[in-house]
Design a protein around this motif. Sequence first.
Motif, PDB file in Angstrom:
ATOM      1  N   VAL A  25       0.788  -1.393  -0.147  1.00 24.07           N
ATOM      2  CA  VAL A  25       0.033  -0.081  -0.031  1.00 24.07           C
ATOM      3  C   VAL A  25       1.068   1.149  -0.037  1.00 24.07           C
ATOM      4  CG1 VAL A  25      -1.744   1.344   1.137  1.00 24.07           C
ATOM      5  CG2 VAL A  25      -1.971  -1.150   1.472  1.00 24.07           C
ATOM      6  N   VAL A  26       0.430   2.186  -0.630  1.00 25.77           N
ATOM      7  CA  VAL A  26       1.146   3.643  -0.866  1.00 25.77           C
ATOM      8  C   VAL A  26       0.276   4.598  -0.489  1.00 25.77           C
ATOM      9  CG1 VAL A  26       2.790   4.979  -2.203  1.00 25.77           C
ATOM     10  CG2 VAL A  26       2.525   2.494  -2.909  1.00 25.77           C
ATOM     11  N   PHE A  27       0.544   5.391   0.624  1.00 24.44           N
ATOM     12  CA  PHE A  27      -0.108   6.449   1.046  1.00 24.44           C
ATOM     13  C   PHE A  27       0.726   7.731   1.101  1.00 24.44           C
ATOM     14  CE2 PHE A  27       0.868   5.838   5.619  1.00 24.44           C
ATOM     15  CZ  PHE A  27       1.253   4.484   5.590  1.00 24.44           C
ATOM     16  N   LYS A  28      -0.025   8.995   1.353  1.00 24.39           N
ATOM     17  CA  LYS A  28       0.912  10.202   1.514  1.00 24.39           C
ATOM     18  C   LYS A  28       0.968  10.175   3.063  1.00 24.39           C
ATOM     19  CE  LYS A  28      -1.061  12.955  -2.152  1.00 24.39           C
ATOM     20  NZ  LYS A  28      -2.029  14.154  -2.491  1.00 24.39           N
ATOM     21  N   VAL A  36       6.312  16.080  -2.388  1.00 23.74           N
ATOM     22  CA  VAL A  36       5.729  14.646  -2.442  1.00 23.74           C
ATOM     23  C   VAL A  36       6.300  14.031  -1.262  1.00 23.74           C
ATOM     24  CG1 VAL A  36       6.006  12.718  -4.010  1.00 23.74           C
ATOM     25  CG2 VAL A  36       5.618  14.671  -4.904  1.00 23.74           C
ATOM     26  N   HIS A  37       5.654  13.454  -0.527  1.00 24.19           N
ATOM     27  CA  HIS A  37       6.271  12.457   0.513  1.00 24.19           C
ATOM     28  C   HIS A  37       5.047  11.279   0.761  1.00 24.19           C
ATOM     29  CE1 HIS A  37       7.950  12.168   5.017  1.00 24.19           C
ATOM     30  NE2 HIS A  37       7.986  11.032   4.301  1.00 24.19           N
ATOM     31  N   TYR A  81      14.674  12.112  -6.696  1.00 24.45           N
ATOM     32  CA  TYR A  81      13.874  11.614  -5.497  1.00 24.45           C
ATOM     33  C   TYR A  81      14.647  10.716  -4.395  1.00 24.45           C
ATOM     34  CZ  TYR A  81      12.995   7.306  -7.721  1.00 24.45           C
ATOM     35  OH  TYR A  81      13.229   5.968  -8.627  1.00 24.45           O
ATOM     36  N   ARG A  82      14.280  11.058  -3.219  1.00 20.71           N
ATOM     37  CA  ARG A  82      14.916  10.329  -2.225  1.00 20.71           C
ATOM     38  C   ARG A  82      14.215   9.139  -1.487  1.00 20.71           C
ATOM     39  NH1 ARG A  82      17.964  14.332   1.483  1.00 20.71           N
ATOM     40  NH2 ARG A  82      19.075  14.371  -0.489  1.00 20.71           N
ATOM     41  N   LEU A  83      14.869   8.215  -1.281  1.00 18.08           N
ATOM     42  CA  LEU A  83      14.266   6.908  -0.564  1.00 18.08           C
ATOM     43  C   LEU A  83      15.034   6.705   0.693  1.00 18.08           C
ATOM     44  CD1 LEU A  83      13.955   4.494  -3.573  1.00 18.08           C
ATOM     45  CD2 LEU A  83      12.250   5.936  -2.751  1.00 18.08           C
ATOM     46  N   HIS A 101      10.003   5.583   2.890  1.00 15.04           N
ATOM     47  CA  HIS A 101       9.881   7.143   2.535  1.00 15.04           C
ATOM     48  C   HIS A 101      10.264   7.388   1.156  1.00 15.04           C
ATOM     49  CE1 HIS A 101       9.218   8.444   6.830  1.00 15.04           C
ATOM     50  NE2 HIS A 101       9.789   7.522   7.034  1.00 15.04           N
ATOM     51  N   LEU A 102       9.347   7.951   0.140  1.00 12.46           N
ATOM     52  CA  LEU A 102       9.696   8.552  -1.050  1.00 12.46           C
ATOM     53  C   LEU A 102       9.408  10.059  -0.976  1.00 12.46           C
ATOM     54  CD1 LEU A 102       8.833   7.121  -4.621  1.00 12.46           C
ATOM     55  CD2 LEU A 102       9.005   9.667  -3.943  1.00 12.46           C
ATOM     56  N   LEU A 103      10.580  10.628  -1.068  1.00 15.08           N
ATOM     57  CA  LEU A 103      10.385  12.259  -0.949  1.00 15.08           C
ATOM     58  C   LEU A 103      10.886  12.956  -2.015  1.00 15.08           C
ATOM     59  CD1 LEU A 103      12.257  11.913   2.264  1.00 15.08           C
ATOM     60  CD2 LEU A 103      10.213  13.401   2.476  1.00 15.08           C
ATOM     61  N   ALA A 104      10.194  14.029  -2.631  1.00 14.19           N
ATOM     62  CA  ALA A 104      10.725  14.644  -4.001  1.00 14.19           C
ATOM     63  C   ALA A 104       9.758  16.053  -4.014  1.00 14.19           C
ATOM     64  CB  ALA A 104      10.224  13.594  -5.029  1.00 14.19           C
TER      65      ALA A 104
END
Length: 110
Positions: A25-28, A36-37, A81-83, A101-104
């Motif tokens: 599952v992917v959520f904010k 974007v996080h 982006y950063r993981l 975490h995926l940050l961008a």
Amino acid sequence: MDCIFCKIANKEINAEIISEDDKFVVFKDINPKAPVHLLIIPKAHIGPINTLDDKDRETITGIIFKAKEMAEKVGVSESGYRLIFNIGKDAGMEVNHLHLHLLASKQLEF
Ligand code: AMP
């Protein structure tokens, strides 16, 4: 088990889910550190990286590929982006359910 990310995966509590398949599952993130996080979690409860064992190899491979897919989906694959996996208290880890975490979408400072 009283795990907030299990509850999100099981739809017992709300989250802004942007993608879901049989395994992830992917959520904010509720407290975003960048425009974007996203958080990517396995549906099955797995602890953080320092608790993994051999049976978790497929999940770890899958979570990385899911991050790549999500970066493409939200349009940051080229811009960057950063993981991040936080592990343990010195990393500020709050939730004991494996999550990436995926940050961008901004110039990220280290
Ligand atoms: P970590 O510090 O790596 O354990 O990160 C946990 C993350 O989960 C933090 O960035 C929180 O903002 C986020 N978080 C906690 N509860 C929720 C929630 N109910 N919905 C979305 N994100 C959450």
